[in-house]
Motif scaffolding. Structure first.
Motif, PDB file in Angstrom:
ATOM      1  N   GLN B  12       0.839  -1.209   0.000  1.00  0.00           N
ATOM      2  CA  GLN B  12       0.000   0.000   0.000  1.00  0.00           C
ATOM      3  C   GLN B  12       0.868   1.251   0.000  1.00  0.00           C
ATOM      4  OE1 GLN B  12      -2.317  -0.983   3.476  1.00  0.00           O
ATOM      5  NE2 GLN B  12      -4.153  -1.254   2.252  1.00  0.00           N
ATOM      6  N   LYS B  15       2.128   1.946  -3.280  1.00  0.00           N
ATOM      7  CA  LYS B  15       1.037   2.413  -4.153  1.00  0.00           C
ATOM      8  C   LYS B  15       0.774   3.906  -3.941  1.00  0.00           C
ATOM      9  CE  LYS B  15      -3.300   0.776  -6.026  1.00  0.00           C
ATOM     10  NZ  LYS B  15      -4.374  -0.199  -5.942  1.00  0.00           N
ATOM     11  N   ILE B  16       0.918   4.372  -2.702  1.00  0.00           N
ATOM     12  CA  ILE B  16       0.781   5.797  -2.436  1.00  0.00           C
ATOM     13  C   ILE B  16       1.862   6.563  -3.198  1.00  0.00           C
ATOM     14  CG2 ILE B  16       1.020   7.600  -0.661  1.00  0.00           C
ATOM     15  CD1 ILE B  16      -0.175   5.631   1.340  1.00  0.00           C
ATOM     16  N   TYR B  17       3.063   5.999  -3.232  1.00  0.00           N
ATOM     17  CA  TYR B  17       4.195   6.708  -3.820  1.00  0.00           C
ATOM     18  C   TYR B  17       4.266   6.629  -5.335  1.00  0.00           C
ATOM     19  CZ  TYR B  17       6.388   8.441   0.367  1.00  0.00           C
ATOM     20  OH  TYR B  17       6.652   9.172   1.490  1.00  0.00           O
ATOM     21  N   ILE B  18       3.894   5.496  -5.921  1.00  0.00           N
ATOM     22  CA  ILE B  18       4.027   5.414  -7.378  1.00  0.00           C
ATOM     23  C   ILE B  18       2.699   5.133  -8.067  1.00  0.00           C
ATOM     24  CG2 ILE B  18       6.472   4.779  -7.323  1.00  0.00           C
ATOM     25  CD1 ILE B  18       5.647   1.920  -7.785  1.00  0.00           C
ATOM     26  N   GLY B  19       1.640   5.055  -7.302  1.00  0.00           N
ATOM     27  CA  GLY B  19       0.323   4.911  -7.919  1.00  0.00           C
ATOM     28  C   GLY B  19      -0.047   3.488  -8.293  1.00  0.00           C
ATOM     29  N   PRO B  92       8.164  17.046  -8.189  1.00  0.00           N
ATOM     30  CA  PRO B  92       6.707  16.856  -8.213  1.00  0.00           C
ATOM     31  C   PRO B  92       6.278  15.689  -7.330  1.00  0.00           C
ATOM     32  CG  PRO B  92       7.499  17.272 -10.415  1.00  0.00           C
ATOM     33  CD  PRO B  92       8.718  17.183  -9.538  1.00  0.00           C
ATOM     34  N   GLY B  93       5.262  15.918  -6.516  1.00  0.00           N
ATOM     35  CA  GLY B  93       4.772  14.866  -5.633  1.00  0.00           C
ATOM     36  C   GLY B  93       5.421  14.891  -4.257  1.00  0.00           C
ATOM     37  N   LYS B  95       5.828  17.091  -1.911  1.00  0.00           N
ATOM     38  CA  LYS B  95       5.077  17.644  -0.779  1.00  0.00           C
ATOM     39  C   LYS B  95       3.872  16.764  -0.434  1.00  0.00           C
ATOM     40  CE  LYS B  95       6.550  22.380  -0.916  1.00  0.00           C
ATOM     41  NZ  LYS B  95       6.154  23.793  -0.799  1.00  0.00           N
ATOM     42  N   PHE B  96       3.267  16.196  -1.448  1.00  0.00           N
ATOM     43  CA  PHE B  96       2.141  15.279  -1.192  1.00  0.00           C
ATOM     44  C   PHE B  96       2.602  14.103  -0.336  1.00  0.00           C
ATOM     45  CE2 PHE B  96       0.074  11.315  -2.748  1.00  0.00           C
ATOM     46  CZ  PHE B  96      -1.131  11.479  -2.073  1.00  0.00           C
ATOM     47  N   PHE B  97       3.738  13.505  -0.724  1.00  0.00           N
ATOM     48  CA  PHE B  97       4.235  12.343   0.015  1.00  0.00           C
ATOM     49  C   PHE B  97       4.515  12.676   1.483  1.00  0.00           C
ATOM     50  CE2 PHE B  97       6.044  11.247  -4.339  1.00  0.00           C
ATOM     51  CZ  PHE B  97       4.920  10.533  -4.673  1.00  0.00           C
ATOM     52  N   ARG B  98       4.922  13.922   1.712  1.00  0.00           N
ATOM     53  CA  ARG B  98       5.223  14.315   3.085  1.00  0.00           C
ATOM     54  C   ARG B  98       3.976  14.645   3.889  1.00  0.00           C
ATOM     55  NH1 ARG B  98       9.249  14.247   0.090  1.00  0.00           N
ATOM     56  NH2 ARG B  98      11.377  14.088   0.818  1.00  0.00           N
ATOM     57  N   VAL B 100       0.993  12.726   3.616  1.00  0.00           N
ATOM     58  CA  VAL B 100       0.103  11.575   3.811  1.00  0.00           C
ATOM     59  C   VAL B 100       0.307  10.946   5.184  1.00  0.00           C
ATOM     60  CG1 VAL B 100      -0.068  11.005   1.367  1.00  0.00           C
ATOM     61  CG2 VAL B 100       1.716   9.940   2.748  1.00  0.00           C
TER      62      VAL B 100
END
Lengths: 296, 231, 123
Positions: B12, B15-19, B92-93, B95-98, B100
């Motif tokens: 999981q 999946k958050i990190y690479i979709g 890209p991405g 800040k999102f990863f940080r 979650v």
């Protein structure tokens, strides 16, 4: 008054920039704008509040009791998005939904699909998907907004959400703010940063002004409008009025700026025109004063 | 330390990190590497075949070591490409990863899953090529080469972990690629030197790889958290 | 409700004035709830704080009461208070009329005469 976040002396040290100490309040139930020029420290502060960047010292208290941003129950309550490259650029609506669904406990696929439709972005369940890199800046931002609004959160924290949007989309953004706040009357709050408040004036309740890493003024917009006045006058009397004003620009024909409301009577005797400032005029005045102070 | 253990599994987290999930990612990695290998070798074989005939092609591609070398190069580049993906905040991405749930804990799970995926991917890729070679031989010392390249690629994975401690993005990326490129070729050439015998060099490399991968992985994560996660 | 966004009269005053009128004319009855602060802000496309300030003004005048957590309700307007409110409005308008008369140099007699004429026309 209930607070969504109380910022207690947060600092962040970089080689070439220092933020803080920041003391500020994000009231619960309202939309707060973080206003400042580029490089004022707005993004750094927002990133710290959302756990994206670590702080050097200080503390933030969320929802009256929580202080640990690494606590998942807190992360789930905050809906954060940045304005540029929030997701990897090869992602699609579908990838975003897959990732967000696992990344947070409260992501609602059906709501995401509905918001995508409302923002005219397409269908996240469709077979054929467009990569983010193929979208315009405005549509990228709409995608981020749809993703963050598809979560059932209590605090929205958006970094420069309006800057890449066209006027219609900004209007929609303001509507979304008011809708978000109204859906759970008094329990939800919004914090957004902007370097241009003009189009967001009617969706802003509380304002925090920043310059050079410091908070220079904050308060409810209606209170600030009573605290400050907008002053216009003929160039002839500029010398007399200037000492009473906080910010001042002018030439030999005319001058303008803001002043404290308590000086209104005095300024009126110099035959100046005195008005209630709009939030935009107030921002220009307050930020200009900060610049003038910095130059000294 | 994280106060609350998140219930996310490694698959999981990835999946958050690479979709996409762990299995899809591993499968994709294996397929791409295998296809690139087969297409490249087939291309050279047919080209030389058309120019100078079947015997020449067989000599150039199979006997002269080209097929062995490319097994290593393809693997090396594949590993390097995946390993330099470190999800920096400014990319890209990032800040999102940080933002979650789980924060760094989720990052840790995702990176661990990706390393496992690379390891399994390497084994599958080389396994498939090895099996192909057993059916239609196109490599000299085929079986030994496969084992050797796999061992050295795994050792490379560990060394890339060590390299990733370097803060400068460009230096880190360049060094990772050069290292993977070099070590995979070492894997191919040692078999050439030993004339197809697997020996002490390979055993040492295998032991080193087994020891180095978990240690270097821990080191890499600790350094990342301290210096690059949320500074 | 009708709002002038660029008027010199603050928006919260415009809102307060219109709700006040609805209460005084009996369109909004005692015990009725006002729209929620954030709901009204959403409908009028204005800030939450603006509607809140309007409600606070009405509350200070005693026209409405905030009930904790449940919004604002219209107070029972007793006859005397209603009359007082109406008289206040009347006085305010007459004061404006006197002001205009002074500027124009019109005497009390003439003003009374005008008032009478207008009164009869309205009838």
């Amino acid at each position: 008054m209930k607070k969504a976040i109380e910022i207690k002396g947060i600092t962040k040290e970089y080689k070439d920039f220092t933020l803080g100490e920041v003391h500020a309040e994000i009231p619960c139930g309202f939309a707060t704008a973080l206003i400042g020029a580029n490089g004022a420290g707005k993004t750094t502060l927002i990133d710290i509040l959302c756990g994206v960047t670590g702080k050097t010292s200080g503390e933030a208290e969320y929802f009256g009791s929580m202080t640990d941003i690494d606590d998942d129950s807190l992360r789930n309550r905050i809906g954060y998005c940045s304005s540029a490259n929030f997701f990897p650029m090869d992602w699609t609506l579908k990838t975003i939904a897959n990732s967000m669904e696992l990344g947070f406990d409260n992501f609602d696929r059906a709501r995401f699909a509905e918001l995508c439709k409302r923002f005219k972005l397409g269908d996240p369940a469709a077979k054929k998907q467009k990569k983010l890199m193929k979208l315009s800046d405005g549509n990228k931002m709409r995608t981020y907004l749809a993703a963050v609004l598809a979560r059932d959160t209590e605090l929205l924290v958006l970094d420069e959400p309006a800057s890449s949007l066209d006027p219609l989309a900004r209007d929609l953004l303001c509507d979304m703010f008011r809708e978000y706040l109204s859906e759970r009357d008094g329990e939800r709050s919004v914090l957004f940063s902007t370097h241009n408040i003009a189009d967001m004036e009617f969706a802003t309740d509380h304002a925090i002004f920043m310059a050079h890493g410091q908070v220079i003024e904050q308060g409810f917009v209606e209170d600030l409008k009573q605290k400050y006045i907008l002053v216009h006058g003929d160039g002839m009397i500029a010398d007399k009025a200037k000492p009473l004003m906080l910010s001042f620009t002018g030439n030999k024909t005319s001058f303008e700026g803001i002043a404290l409301a308590e000086n209104a009577e005095m300024l009126r005797t110099y035959d100046t025109a005195i008005e209630t400032p709009t939030l935009q005029q107030l921002s220009v005045g307050i930020l200009r004063k900060a610049e003038e102070n910095a130059e000294k | 330390m994280q106060k609350n253990k998140t219930s996310l599994t490694m698959s999981q987290a990835v999946k958050i990190y690479i979709g996409s999930g762990f299995f899809k990612q591993t499968l994709q990695f294996t397929c791409i590497m295998t296809v690139i290998y087969v297409v490249t070798i087939a291309f050279f074989f047919l080209m030389i075949c058309a120019e100078s005939g079947f015997a020449a092609a067989r000599n150039e591609v199979c006997e002269s070591f080209m097929s062995n070398m490319f097994l290593a190069i393809d693997g090396g580049i594949g590993v390097a490409l995946l390993s330099v993906q470190t999800f920096e905040k400014k990319l890209p991405g990032g800040k999102f990863f940080r933002s979650v749930k789980g924060g760094f804990d989720t990052y840790k799970k995702a990176r661990t899953a990706l390393v496992l995926s690379v390891i399994i991917g390497i084994c599958l890729y080389i396994g498939i090529i090895g099996a192909l070679n057993a059916v239609i031989p196109f490599m000299r010392y085929g079986a030994a080469t496969c084992v050797s390249v796999a061992v050295f690629l795994l050792l490379g994975v560990g060394i890339v972990n060590l390299i990733s401690v370097i803060k400068n993005d460009l230096a880190r990326t360049l060094l990772s690629f050069m290292q993977m490129f070099g070590i995979s070729l070492v894997g191919a050439f040692t078999v050439h030197i030993t004339k197809g015998e697997l020996g002490i060099v390979h055993i040492t490399a295998a032991i080193l790889a087994i020891l180095l991968i978990p240690v270097s992985h821990k080191l890499m994560l600790a350094s990342y958290r301290k210096r690059r996660w949320n500074t | 409700m009708k709002i002038y966004q660029n008027s010199s009269e603050p928006i919260y005053k415009q809102i307060a004035a219109q709700i006040r009128e609805q209460i005084l004319t009996g369109k909004l009855k005692a015990g009725e709830a006002l729209p929620s602060i954030r709901g009204l802000a959403q409908d009028l496309k204005i800030s939450v704080i603006t509607t809140m300030k309007a409600y606070e003004e009405l509350s200070a005048e005693g026209l409405v009461t905030a009930s904790k957590g449940r919004g604002y309700y219209v107070n029972a307007q007793d006859e005397r208070m209603l009359k007082e409110q109406h008289m206040r409005q009347l006085e305010k308008n007459l004061t404006d009329a006197i002001y205009s008369a002074r500027i124009a140099g019109v005497g009390l007699d003439e003003v009374q005469q005008t008032l009478e004429t207008l009164w009869n026309m309205e009838e």
